[in-house]
Design a protein around this motif. Sequence first.
Motif, PDB file in Angstrom:
ATOM      1  N   ASP A   1      48.060 -21.170  -9.403  1.00  0.00           N
ATOM      2  CA  ASP A   1      48.738 -20.989 -10.683  1.00  0.00           C
ATOM      3  C   ASP A   1      47.896 -20.090 -11.577  1.00  0.00           C
ATOM      4  O   ASP A   1      46.786 -19.685 -11.221  1.00  0.00           O
ATOM      5  CB  ASP A   1      48.968 -22.347 -11.366  1.00  0.00           C
ATOM      6  CG  ASP A   1      50.022 -23.177 -10.650  1.00  0.00           C
ATOM      7  OD1 ASP A   1      50.740 -22.608  -9.814  1.00  0.00           O
ATOM      8  OD2 ASP A   1      50.095 -24.390 -10.915  1.00  0.00           O
ATOM      9  N   SER A   2      48.393 -19.792 -12.754  1.00  0.00           N
ATOM     10  CA  SER A   2      47.628 -18.974 -13.691  1.00  0.00           C
ATOM     11  C   SER A   2      47.286 -19.800 -14.922  1.00  0.00           C
ATOM     12  O   SER A   2      47.962 -20.775 -15.252  1.00  0.00           O
ATOM     13  CB  SER A   2      48.419 -17.729 -14.106  1.00  0.00           C
ATOM     14  OG  SER A   2      49.606 -18.101 -14.785  1.00  0.00           O
ATOM     15  N   VAL A   3      46.209 -19.407 -15.599  1.00  0.00           N
ATOM     16  CA  VAL A   3      45.793 -20.026 -16.839  1.00  0.00           C
ATOM     17  C   VAL A   3      45.475 -18.913 -17.825  1.00  0.00           C
ATOM     18  O   VAL A   3      44.807 -17.932 -17.478  1.00  0.00           O
ATOM     19  CB  VAL A   3      44.581 -20.957 -16.640  1.00  0.00           C
ATOM     20  CG1 VAL A   3      43.390 -20.213 -16.035  1.00  0.00           C
ATOM     21  CG2 VAL A   3      44.178 -21.604 -17.956  1.00  0.00           C
ATOM     22  N   ARG A   4      45.970 -19.052 -19.034  1.00  0.00           N
ATOM     23  CA  ARG A   4      45.751 -18.023 -20.038  1.00  0.00           C
ATOM     24  C   ARG A   4      44.636 -18.434 -20.976  1.00  0.00           C
ATOM     25  O   ARG A   4      44.691 -19.495 -21.595  1.00  0.00           O
ATOM     26  CB  ARG A   4      47.031 -17.765 -20.833  1.00  0.00           C
ATOM     27  CG  ARG A   4      46.888 -16.641 -21.856  1.00  0.00           C
ATOM     28  CD  ARG A   4      48.194 -16.362 -22.538  1.00  0.00           C
ATOM     29  NE  ARG A   4      48.034 -15.454 -23.661  1.00  0.00           N
ATOM     30  CZ  ARG A   4      49.012 -15.083 -24.467  1.00  0.00           C
ATOM     31  NH1 ARG A   4      50.244 -15.528 -24.254  1.00  0.00           N
ATOM     32  NH2 ARG A   4      48.773 -14.256 -25.472  1.00  0.00           N
ATOM     33  N   VAL A   5      43.622 -17.600 -21.080  1.00  0.00           N
ATOM     34  CA  VAL A   5      42.483 -17.820 -21.973  1.00  0.00           C
ATOM     35  C   VAL A   5      42.446 -16.653 -22.945  1.00  0.00           C
ATOM     36  O   VAL A   5      42.141 -15.514 -22.558  1.00  0.00           O
ATOM     37  CB  VAL A   5      41.159 -17.919 -21.195  1.00  0.00           C
ATOM     38  CG1 VAL A   5      40.003 -18.179 -22.157  1.00  0.00           C
ATOM     39  CG2 VAL A   5      41.232 -19.014 -20.140  1.00  0.00           C
ATOM     40  N   GLY A   6      42.780 -16.900 -24.199  1.00  0.00           N
ATOM     41  CA  GLY A   6      42.868 -15.813 -25.162  1.00  0.00           C
ATOM     42  C   GLY A   6      43.996 -14.866 -24.782  1.00  0.00           C
ATOM     43  O   GLY A   6      45.132 -15.287 -24.556  1.00  0.00           O
TER      44      GLY A   6
ATOM     45  N   VAL B   1      43.661 -23.224 -24.118  1.00  0.00           N
ATOM     46  CA  VAL B   1      44.068 -22.607 -22.854  1.00  0.00           C
ATOM     47  C   VAL B   1      45.512 -23.006 -22.579  1.00  0.00           C
ATOM     48  O   VAL B   1      45.946 -24.104 -22.940  1.00  0.00           O
ATOM     49  CB  VAL B   1      43.148 -23.035 -21.688  1.00  0.00           C
ATOM     50  CG1 VAL B   1      41.728 -22.549 -21.912  1.00  0.00           C
ATOM     51  CG2 VAL B   1      43.169 -24.543 -21.475  1.00  0.00           C
ATOM     52  N   LEU B   2      46.240 -22.116 -21.938  1.00  0.00           N
ATOM     53  CA  LEU B   2      47.670 -22.312 -21.693  1.00  0.00           C
ATOM     54  C   LEU B   2      47.960 -22.151 -20.206  1.00  0.00           C
ATOM     55  O   LEU B   2      47.484 -21.205 -19.564  1.00  0.00           O
ATOM     56  CB  LEU B   2      48.487 -21.283 -22.482  1.00  0.00           C
ATOM     57  CG  LEU B   2      49.969 -21.144 -22.130  1.00  0.00           C
ATOM     58  CD1 LEU B   2      50.739 -22.402 -22.525  1.00  0.00           C
ATOM     59  CD2 LEU B   2      50.572 -19.921 -22.812  1.00  0.00           C
ATOM     60  N   PHE B   3      48.714 -23.117 -19.646  1.00  0.00           N
ATOM     61  CA  PHE B   3      49.194 -23.023 -18.274  1.00  0.00           C
ATOM     62  C   PHE B   3      50.664 -22.592 -18.335  1.00  0.00           C
ATOM     63  O   PHE B   3      51.536 -23.417 -18.648  1.00  0.00           O
ATOM     64  CB  PHE B   3      49.036 -24.356 -17.547  1.00  0.00           C
ATOM     65  CG  PHE B   3      47.606 -24.736 -17.302  1.00  0.00           C
ATOM     66  CD1 PHE B   3      46.944 -24.334 -16.145  1.00  0.00           C
ATOM     67  CD2 PHE B   3      46.901 -25.490 -18.239  1.00  0.00           C
ATOM     68  CE1 PHE B   3      45.624 -24.675 -15.923  1.00  0.00           C
ATOM     69  CE2 PHE B   3      45.580 -25.831 -18.025  1.00  0.00           C
ATOM     70  CZ  PHE B   3      44.939 -25.424 -16.860  1.00  0.00           C
ATOM     71  N   PRO B   4      50.963 -21.303 -18.072  1.00  0.00           N
ATOM     72  CA  PRO B   4      52.333 -20.782 -18.276  1.00  0.00           C
ATOM     73  C   PRO B   4      53.403 -21.521 -17.487  1.00  0.00           C
ATOM     74  O   PRO B   4      54.525 -21.703 -17.976  1.00  0.00           O
ATOM     75  CB  PRO B   4      52.208 -19.317 -17.833  1.00  0.00           C
ATOM     76  CG  PRO B   4      50.760 -18.989 -18.014  1.00  0.00           C
ATOM     77  CD  PRO B   4      50.025 -20.233 -17.675  1.00  0.00           C
TER      78      PRO B   4
END
Length: 844
Positions: A154-159, A92-95
Amino acid sequence: MSFILNMAWRDSRRSRQRLLLFISAIVLGIAALVAINSFGDNLARSIDEQAQELLGADLTVTANQRPTQKTLNLLQGIGNERSSETAFASMVLFPRSGGVRLAQVKALEGRFPYYGTWEVEPAAAVAQFRQTNTPRVALVDDALLVQFGANVGDSVRVGEVSFLVAGRVLKTPGATAATAAVAPTVFVPATYLNQTNLLQKGSRVNYKFYYKFAKGTDVPALIKRLEPTLDKAGLTTDTVAERKRQTGRAFTDLNRFLNLVAFIALLLGCVGVASAVQLYVREKITSVAILRTLGASGWQSFLIFLTQTALMGLFGAVLGAAVGSVVQWLLPVVFGSFLPVAVTTTLSWSSILQGVATGLLIALLFAALPLLLIRNVSPLRTLRSSYDADISGRDPLQAVVVVLIGVFVTGFAWWQTHDWKLALGFAGGIALSFGILAGMGQLLMAAVRRFFPTGWSFVWRQSLANLYRPQNQTLILLISIGLGAFLITTLYLTQTLLLGRVQFSASGGEGGAPRPNMVLFDIQREQTAGVRQLVQQSGLPVVQQVPIVTMRLESINGRGLAQIRKDTALHIPEWALNREYRVTYRDSLIESEKLSSGKPQALANGMPAVTFEDDFMKRLHLKLGDKLVFNVQGAPVETVVGGTRTVDWNRVQTNFLVVFPNGVLEQAPQFSVLMTRVPDTQTSARFQRALVSQFPNVSAIDLGLILKTLDDILDKISFVIQFMALFSIVTGLVVLGSSVVISKYQRMQESVLLRTLGANRQQILYITLIEYGLLGGLASLSGIALSVLGTWGLARYVFEMPYAPSGWPMLIVVVVVTTLTMLIGLLNSRDVLTRPPLEVLRAE
């Protein structure tokens, strides 16, 4: 009996303070036992009361492969009110911060959890998450947000999908803070799961279905009726009753272990009781001789002083139980991050009674050892004070008491573990530790006497002579202080040993080349070249790249799985028949493997001869030459068992239970694992961001993060154990203080004699400080030596790694323990130093 009670009461008038002092040595041991047992009772009751919250539902059904339509129809028929969860590991990525980490992704559908509170901030985020028409939102574990400085909003990127962080998850029913630290979770709505594009061929996915039934439904009966159908479909179940048993069993084991740690504190206190009673008895010999002259028998004299000890022991036990009942209120805070339920603390009368009975009995057994000498005191002592033949020999009954103590210790250990081997091992370990420390004390006294430095100054000669003088405290202090130092040092060295084992595996071992510290998995066949190119462009080595093919076992020696299940004589575990096998193919062994029997995997007359991991083959009860058929995603492949391998699972390697030869699986659907080595955390972060950006479905395991997480967990576990070991440390100090006070009169006589002969206060001060400094230093060194020896054995024979403990922490232990010993000795001797000799003698 009335005569014994009256005499015990009258004789104790002048000695009650001293009797209470040495009985105080058992207070902390009993307090630790009562606190742990009370906490265990309260935890068991809380687990029972909150059992449904542990599961969050009445029933869960789990599958480790995607359910077929037939299975889904079966699941839908179990109950109407249900939820589903699809769980898998993914990056997972926190932009905003650029933070990347492997996390547990759970795609939820339905109103799970049905029981307990899903603690989320803000609370409204749960309702927002469950709305079907809501924009893409996610709930993220607090530990994950804190790690990357992310916040709600905030946003979190999953896939390939970005989610708005709608809430911070503080606690999920059944989960603990420690679990969240190891595997932090990102919850997403199941609606968006396919859009993430993360579920690829070979992805390890866990499917769960949660059910809520009407009140009064007999869930165990329902499961019993459905069990054959569920087993056939490869489904496992978990009920409230089963979860309660599992959780209770885990904490019962911890409770028993901590009870043994607390029992060590009690034994240490009892050693102090025995030492103090021995000094007390020697001072009472004249009184006993007078009683014998007046017609009292040896047994009556013994019972008089045993009654005194019993009454004081009962008082100490009750006081310890009261202290333990207060301490138990602190334990939910100490265990905080490990508790799956909120513990309601109340008094546990059964634990209090057990603690009082245990403490009183073991204290009496230890006190009986020196008290038995009273039976042999001769009336002649009233006429000849130098007569010593009556108590100079050994009493056979003392051997009986020693045996009873051994039986009691072993019985207590068995009561906690329900395993005779563990109980005997615990009792033997305690006896060995006490024996080694006592042996060191005897060796010290013999060495000082044999090599006495006659040319040294008066102060040093007197200090050293005190170590082996009559009624010295060398043995008791070496045992009590040494055992405390042993416990605290062992805890530290074991923790560093566990961390060092992981670091040793990662670094390549002694004299070896550096091993990979990052594993990339779930790489699809069409992504293999691209991921490899990204690794090389990032300046990282491709240490190893391994293809993996998934398959299932179909038959053994021509017998299908249904036949095998019916034949209970085969003893093949059910999980071995149901599991999904992940295998690789190669013609040679790797450095983490050694051939145990047979030959390496190869093609033999057109049939693949596979190798099995040695222990796994034994569990399946297979032998060389057995024929197995694997279902490789619809295509049957017949194999023969050609050999077995011993695998070192501690190494950071791609190790497998089953390995095929080349030339069989190359065309089968597969994915691969790539291993590399990153030099530092900055390079790791940059590479993982690039990996998530280009290949969202590929996940990375960073060994550096695993080490940090492991360190945090071990710190928490060590804190719990050190909290209990603290009782042993403080008990040792209490034993030290009580021993000094009990022998205070003798020390006053010695000091008065020294001052009469011309010694000044400064010299007596130095004699006291040097004596207790030597005792504290030698005791702590003895405990540390014992600890180093034990942990060296762990490193040499269990972990099979080089052992090089850091000296600084051990030096700190020596300095602290020695300083405390000197301070306690000095404080208890202050009357001798500050008051004139005549005033001291008149006061006594």
